[in-house]
Scaffold this motif. Structure first.
Motif, PDB file in Angstrom:
ATOM      1  N   SER A   1      41.746  28.421  20.904  1.00 33.39           N
ATOM      2  CA  SER A   1      42.837  27.784  20.168  1.00 33.39           C
ATOM      3  C   SER A   1      42.292  26.671  19.279  1.00 33.39           C
ATOM      4  O   SER A   1      41.508  25.831  19.728  1.00 33.39           O
TER       5      SER A   1
ATOM      6  N   SER B   1      44.602  30.300  16.158  1.00 40.03           N
ATOM      7  CA  SER B   1      43.471  30.535  17.054  1.00 40.03           C
ATOM      8  C   SER B   1      42.559  31.584  16.438  1.00 40.03           C
ATOM      9  O   SER B   1      42.923  32.277  15.485  1.00 40.03           O
TER      10      SER B   1
ATOM     11  N   ASN C   1      50.144  28.305  20.980  1.00 47.68           N
ATOM     12  CA  ASN C   1      49.576  29.658  20.954  1.00 47.68           C
ATOM     13  C   ASN C   1      50.322  30.610  21.884  1.00 47.68           C
ATOM     14  O   ASN C   1      49.722  31.353  22.663  1.00 47.68           O
TER      15      ASN C   1
END
Length: 246
Positions: free
Chosen positions: A45, A51, A102
């Motif tokens: 990330s 990411s 994420n």
């Protein structure tokens, strides 16, 4: 004062460690194992929405059921013993659309390098020579293809478990397109050298193949026939990955 100075490095370490916690994921696509595909992906990330992941997969050398099924009634089972292996390396930046770190739906453009190897192919070449004698020459064929392709995948990722450190990553659908090049080499099974007439007839037959899209060049000598291939490369991606976040 001295105690505070001694504790300062520890406090800095704890802060840095907290900032890094949960930014790394190791996972594997569990559905791919049904196809002998051993794989692992590392995702890092960068921030809440972005990411980068690096994936490696390899299909161990073995039978190719799809090819067997396709050819079994068309070429007298010549390809029934074909063996194949394949290795891929994928670089994939991800952009997440969810509110959490994420997590949630994402789209991911990616680059993939693929190396495909095939062997144990048999091709029976036959013709009538200048003396009106029927000649049949079985060839052992082997080949390798390298491909570079670019694609886009849509998916969704969730963190599960009490500490949210287990990961489910659903590759909903992905596709890539690019270009490939490779070589196929055929050698007589008997080990006997190819005559000039053999070579001429083989080149005539192979150059007469009607293969759409793919470009190829062929040459031959007394030991082998070589085919150089250039053409498009495409593929699809889907699956369910399971992993650990740390």
């Amino acid at each position: 004062m001295k105690t505070q100075l001694l504790l300062l490095p520890l406090m800095v370490f704890n802060i840095l460690n907290a900032q890094q916690e949960g930014k790394n994921i190791i996972k594997t696509n569990v559905t791919a194992y049904a196809f002998r595909n051993l794989n692992i992906t590392y995702e890092r990330s960068i921030n809440r929405t972005f990411s980068i992941s690096l994936g490696f997969s390899t299909i161990t050398n073995g039978d190719v059921p799809i090819i067997k099924k396709y050819f079994e009634d068309q070429v007298d089972n010549e390809f029934n013993d074909i063996q194949m292996s394949m290795t891929s390396l994928t670089i994939e930046p991800r952009i997440y659309l969810g509110k959490n770190y994420n997590n949630g739906f994402y789209f991911a453009p990616y680059y993939r390098y693929t190396k495909l190897k095939m062997d144990n192919m048999v091709y029976n070449f036959s013709y009538t020579d200048s003396n009106n004698v029927n000649r049949e020459i079985p060839f052992n064929m082997s080949g390798d293809i390298s491909a570079n392709s670019f694609g886009l995948m849509l998916g969704a990722q969730w963190y599960i478990g009490k500490k949210k450190n287990w990961v489910l990553d659903w590759w909903i659908v992905g596709g890539h397109y690019g270009f490939s090049s490779g070589n196929v080499i055929g050698r007589p099974k008997s080990g006997m050298p190819l005559s000039a007439e053999d070579q001429e007839n083989i080149l005539e037959e192979v150059n007469g193949f009607d293969i759409p899209i793919i470009k190829y060049e062929v040459d031959a000598d007394s030991k082998e026939v070589r085919v150089k291939i250039d053409g498009p490369w495409a593929g699809l991606r889907s699956g369910l990955s399971f992993g650990y976040r740390f």
